[in-house]
Design a protein around this motif. Structure first.
Motif, mmCIF file in Angstrom:
data_model
loop_
_atom_site.group_PDB
_atom_site.id
_atom_site.type_symbol
_atom_site.label_atom_id
_atom_site.label_comp_id
_atom_site.label_asym_id
_atom_site.label_seq_id
_atom_site.Cartn_x
_atom_site.Cartn_y
_atom_site.Cartn_z
ATOM 1 N N GLU A 1 -13.040 11.292 12.213
ATOM 2 C CA GLU A 1 -12.282 11.334 10.970
ATOM 3 C C GLU A 1 -13.119 11.940 9.850
ATOM 4 N N SER A 2 -12.456 12.531 8.900
ATOM 5 C CA SER A 2 -13.131 13.051 7.713
ATOM 6 C C SER A 2 -12.156 12.971 6.553
ATOM 7 N N MET A 3 -12.692 12.917 5.352
ATOM 8 C CA MET A 3 -11.826 12.875 4.175
ATOM 9 C C MET A 3 -11.738 14.267 3.578
ATOM 10 N N THR A 4 -10.546 14.737 3.389
ATOM 11 C CA THR A 4 -10.347 16.060 2.821
ATOM 12 C C THR A 4 -9.254 16.007 1.776
ATOM 13 N N GLY A 5 -9.421 16.759 0.689
ATOM 14 C CA GLY A 5 -8.404 16.761 -0.354
ATOM 15 C C GLY A 5 -9.032 16.702 -1.729
ATOM 16 N N ARG A 6 -8.522 17.464 -2.655
ATOM 17 C CA ARG A 6 -9.142 17.589 -3.974
ATOM 18 C C ARG A 6 -8.960 16.331 -4.801
ATOM 19 N N GLY A 7 -10.062 15.856 -5.439
ATOM 20 C CA GLY A 7 -9.974 14.743 -6.355
ATOM 21 C C GLY A 7 -9.899 13.378 -5.715
ATOM 22 N N SER B 1 0.491 11.382 -1.018
ATOM 23 C CA SER B 1 0.788 10.817 -2.331
ATOM 24 C C SER B 1 0.871 11.910 -3.387
ATOM 25 N N PRO B 2 1.795 11.800 -4.337
ATOM 26 C CA PRO B 2 1.845 12.771 -5.435
ATOM 27 C C PRO B 2 0.598 12.730 -6.317
ATOM 28 N N ALA B 3 -0.100 11.577 -6.358
ATOM 29 C CA ALA B 3 -1.271 11.446 -7.228
ATOM 30 C C ALA B 3 -2.394 12.375 -6.770
ATOM 31 N N LYS B 4 -2.976 13.068 -7.709
ATOM 32 C CA LYS B 4 -4.056 14.004 -7.388
ATOM 33 C C LYS B 4 -5.437 13.362 -7.499
ATOM 34 N N VAL C 1 0.841 -1.203 0.000
ATOM 35 C CA VAL C 1 0.000 0.000 0.000
ATOM 36 C C VAL C 1 0.871 1.246 0.000
ATOM 37 N N GLN C 2 1.926 1.255 0.821
ATOM 38 C CA GLN C 2 2.809 2.423 0.847
ATOM 39 C C GLN C 2 3.484 2.619 -0.505
ATOM 40 N N ARG C 3 3.955 1.553 -1.109
ATOM 41 C CA ARG C 3 4.581 1.665 -2.425
ATOM 42 C C ARG C 3 3.591 2.191 -3.459
ATOM 43 N N PHE C 4 2.366 1.699 -3.389
ATOM 44 C CA PHE C 4 1.345 2.079 -4.360
ATOM 45 C C PHE C 4 1.117 3.582 -4.363
ATOM 46 N N PHE C 5 0.977 4.157 -3.176
ATOM 47 C CA PHE C 5 0.679 5.588 -3.099
ATOM 48 C C PHE C 5 1.925 6.462 -3.223
ATOM 49 N N SER C 6 3.043 6.031 -2.678
ATOM 50 C CA SER C 6 4.236 6.892 -2.691
ATOM 51 C C SER C 6 4.934 6.890 -4.050
ATOM 52 N N ALA C 7 4.847 5.774 -4.771
ATOM 53 C CA ALA C 7 5.523 5.680 -6.069
ATOM 54 C C ALA C 7 4.601 6.072 -7.209
ATOM 55 N N SER C 8 3.792 7.080 -6.992
ATOM 56 C CA SER C 8 2.848 7.538 -8.004
ATOM 57 C C SER C 8 3.309 8.885 -8.566
ATOM 58 N N ALA D 1 -4.749 -0.166 9.784
ATOM 59 C CA ALA D 1 -5.498 1.005 10.238
ATOM 60 C C ALA D 1 -5.823 1.895 9.046
ATOM 61 N N PHE D 2 -7.108 2.167 8.843
ATOM 62 C CA PHE D 2 -7.456 2.935 7.660
ATOM 63 C C PHE D 2 -6.995 4.381 7.761
ATOM 64 N N ASP D 3 -6.871 4.917 8.960
ATOM 65 C CA ASP D 3 -6.365 6.288 9.036
ATOM 66 C C ASP D 3 -4.902 6.366 8.597
ATOM 67 N N SER D 4 -4.152 5.239 8.698
ATOM 68 C CA SER D 4 -2.791 5.212 8.158
ATOM 69 C C SER D 4 -2.808 5.258 6.634
ATOM 70 N N ILE D 5 -3.770 4.566 6.034
ATOM 71 C CA ILE D 5 -3.916 4.627 4.582
ATOM 72 C C ILE D 5 -4.258 6.045 4.158
ATOM 73 N N ASP D 6 -5.113 6.699 4.912
ATOM 74 C CA ASP D 6 -5.483 8.070 4.569
ATOM 75 C C ASP D 6 -4.277 8.997 4.613
ATOM 76 N N SER D 7 -3.366 8.752 5.547
ATOM 77 C CA SER D 7 -2.149 9.565 5.601
ATOM 78 C C SER D 7 -1.312 9.370 4.343
ATOM 79 N N LEU D 8 -1.247 8.145 3.853
ATOM 80 C CA LEU D 8 -0.505 7.879 2.623
ATOM 81 C C LEU D 8 -1.172 8.555 1.429
ATOM 82 N N ILE D 9 -2.512 8.551 1.419
ATOM 83 C CA ILE D 9 -3.241 9.225 0.345
ATOM 84 C C ILE D 9 -2.941 10.719 0.361
#
Length: 229
Positions: free
Chosen positions: A152-158, A129-132, A71-78, A118-126
């Motif tokens: 928790e809430s989701m914030t961020g464009r796109g 992430s360079p991906a918009k 998961v970390q590779r997926f989001f960070s290597a974008s 932990a899904f909040d950890s995934i949200d931190s990676l999102i």
């Protein structure tokens, strides 16, 4: 047609077996293997999909450390112009604070922090992430909790989230007919549904999913949440 400036990448995660957990707490599931197969097929379908097979990664019945790594590779290597889709099918569990954890092959319900995702950890990676453009699809119990539980809430464009349940609902498993789970079956059908030419937008995808559940008389998933930075 796929925009030449976009690269569509998907990470599909499914966990059906939980040998280290009490089967009364985390029973084996039938749907996840069929779910990821159906999602992978529709994403790479030449008629309706936007993904190349080489850009669709499947993780099935893996331990939490392997999933966390991928998961970390997926989001960070974008790249900024990547369109990322992360899909999960399996058990979801809540901790004492109402935080959502995705269950893996080695998850133990009394050790969620140590053996779950932990899904909040995934949200931190999102968020970093360079991906918009990011779409998260969760087919698991308590998946709607992320919209409210624990503040928790989701914030961020796109960035979008589509979940199979409301905050306290349980997700339905495959019904023994050899098909994907009800939510994923409708998710795939919504992508295949004929519509206007051009890429399918997430709000339109959600509208189709909801309409399908209404026609069946079943509960609709939560509305996708648009991140607005």
């Amino acid at each position: 047609m796929t925009s030449p400036s976009y690269r569509y990448r998907a990470l599909l995660i499914a966990n059906a077996r939980f040998p280290e957990a009490d089967p009364q707490e985390l029973p084996e599931l039938h749907g996840p293997p069929r779910d990821v197969t159906a999602v992978a097929e529709v994403l790479t379908d030449a008629n309706v999909g936007l993904f190349d097979a080489a850009d669709v990664m499947r993780l099935e019945d893996q331990p939490h450390w392997e999933i966390n790594k991928q998961v970390q590779r997926f989001f960070s290597a974008s790249a900024p112009d990547d369109v990322l889709l992360m899909y999960f099918s399996g058990h979801g569990r809540l901790d004492a604070l109402g935080k959502l954890y995705l269950c893996t092959q080695n998850t133990q319900p009394d050790l969620l922090w140590a053996t779950g995702i932990a899904f909040d950890s995934i949200d931190s990676l999102i968020t970093t992430s360079p991906a918009k453009r990011v779409v998260i699809v969760l087919d698991c119990c308590h998946s709607g909790t992320f919209r409210g539980g624990g503040g928790e809430s989701m914030t961020g464009r796109g960035h979008y989230l589509i979940t199979s349940t409301r905050e306290v609902q349980l997700a339905a498993d495959e019904d023994g007919q050899g098909q994907p789970s009800p939510f994923t079956r409708q998710f795939v059908a919504a992508i295949r549904e004929p519509g206007a030419p051009g890429p399918l937008s997430v709000p339109e995808l959600y509208r189709r999913i909801s309409a399908g559940f209404e026609q069946r008389g079943g509960p609709a998933p939560t509305a996708p949440v648009l991140r607005r930075g």
